[in-house]
Design a protein around this motif. Sequence first.
Motif, short mmCIF file in Angstrom:
data_model
loop_
_atom_site.label_atom_id
_atom_site.label_comp_id
_atom_site.label_asym_id
_atom_site.label_seq_id
_atom_site.Cartn_x
_atom_site.Cartn_y
_atom_site.Cartn_z
N GLY A 1 -7.82 2.97 -1.26
CA GLY A 1 -6.43 2.67 -2.61
C GLY A 1 -5.99 1.19 -2.04
O GLY A 1 -5.03 1.28 -2.51
N TYR B 1 -10.44 -4.29 -12.22
CA TYR B 1 -9.23 -3.94 -13.09
C TYR B 1 -8.63 -5.11 -14.52
O TYR B 1 -8.22 -4.44 -15.69
CB TYR B 1 -7.93 -4.19 -11.93
N LEU C 1 -6.14 2.28 -13.20
CA LEU C 1 -5.02 3.12 -12.09
C LEU C 1 -5.29 4.39 -11.45
O LEU C 1 -5.58 4.78 -10.48
CB LEU C 1 -3.89 2.81 -12.04
N ASN D 1 0.92 -1.38 0.24
CA ASN D 1 -0.01 -0.24 0.06
C ASN D 1 1.12 1.49 0.27
O ASN D 1 -0.11 2.54 -0.60
CB ASN D 1 -0.67 0.73 0.84
N LEU E 1 -0.43 3.88 -6.74
CA LEU E 1 -1.75 2.53 -7.24
C LEU E 1 -0.70 2.34 -8.71
O LEU E 1 -0.88 1.45 -9.36
CB LEU E 1 -3.32 3.17 -7.27
N ARG F 1 1.59 -0.81 -9.55
CA ARG F 1 1.60 -1.54 -8.22
C ARG F 1 1.82 -3.35 -8.82
O ARG F 1 0.34 -3.17 -10.59
CB ARG F 1 0.44 -1.87 -7.34
N TRP G 1 -8.96 5.87 -11.31
CA TRP G 1 -8.71 5.78 -9.37
C TRP G 1 -7.97 6.64 -8.45
O TRP G 1 -8.17 6.58 -7.32
CB TRP G 1 -8.43 4.40 -9.27
N GLN G 2 -6.72 6.65 -9.10
CA GLN G 2 -5.86 7.43 -8.25
C GLN G 2 -6.40 9.02 -7.87
O GLN G 2 -6.30 9.49 -7.31
CB GLN G 2 -4.36 7.51 -8.68
#
Length: 371
Positions: A274, A284, A297, A190, A194, A197, A300-301
């Motif tokens: 997140g 995803y 991603l 974490n 994002l 990853r 999303w961020q």
Amino acid sequence: MDKDELQILIEQELFAQLESNYTLLANVPSVSNTLLNELQNQPWRDQIRYALGLEEHHECEGSAQSCTKSKMPLLSTKLVALTYGANGKDPREIVPALAGVFLVQQASSILDDIQDRDRDDSLDNLLNISTAMNIALLMLSRGQELITCTLARSSAEDNKTATSYLKLVTELNKAVGTALRGQLLDLQENSVPLPLRTISVENYVAKIVLKSSSRFSFLAELGARLGGATDSLASGYRQFGFVAGIALNLMSDLYDFAGAGEEGIEECRDYRTGVFNLPLIYAYESQETEAAKQEFLQVWQQSLNSPEYLQAFKEKLNWNLAYQQTIAAISSYIGEAERVLKQIDPALEKQPHRDLVWLLQQHISPEVLAG
């Protein structure tokens, strides 16, 4: 025996054990009676009672969908009681061990909340992180002690099982240590933005195995061994617990993701922090190209701080597909758990075995399956 009666006995044992945890200190000359009294007084007692979360568990009893995670301590005690009862024993005989199981699992939940910081009503927010952490560590220590003492008493009564019980003490410590490694892996993952990853269903399930499934595996074997199960039977129950632990964790993912419906992803705790859960991984993976996945991603961020990007993220989410894929995965694990039990009891003739299957199935209600 009546399930509610057993739960009441466990709750009584929890209070009795935690409030008497200082009796050994009374024999230490440097520890005064005044200090012992202070340790027992308010607000300590109220903090412990709140930390046990029993009021929350009672409120959740009629709502499996919203409370899977918070019910894990009680689900765990039921798992041990049922594998013990499947061997013809009365679970009331091991109430201290069941209280220990509850404490270990509740400690895990508190530590998980401290790490995630995603619930306004978590113990660390209502008290403070230091107090919540110390209470969790006390619960963990006391829980392990209660389980170990039960094993010691049982092995004293039957020398033939002493070696296998000693191994279980080691397995208990390994299960706790494995869960802590899983939590550390969570923190490490974490901390990575994002878009950078590495995401896959396989890696995620492996992390669940570290964080929780290995512990459920131990718990299922614990009940069976205390009940007098043979090595072969104990191995079967252990496999059941392993698969059941995965299923229960994925149920928690499902209800977090689905809590507010297709247009309410902002209510999903994992989305807000997140963190990938299984439905979000499926969302995803449903993106058709690597470029589309990277854009997913990034949006999303950005959506965490922008209403405009939030709407764009919802449009990319493929919510219903992710929802149905998650239900299919959970159903598959429940089916595998039932198959393992049928290797022990082909027709599920024993009521505890039928109850073990129901322990999993009750969380997938008709409303959930209907979507």
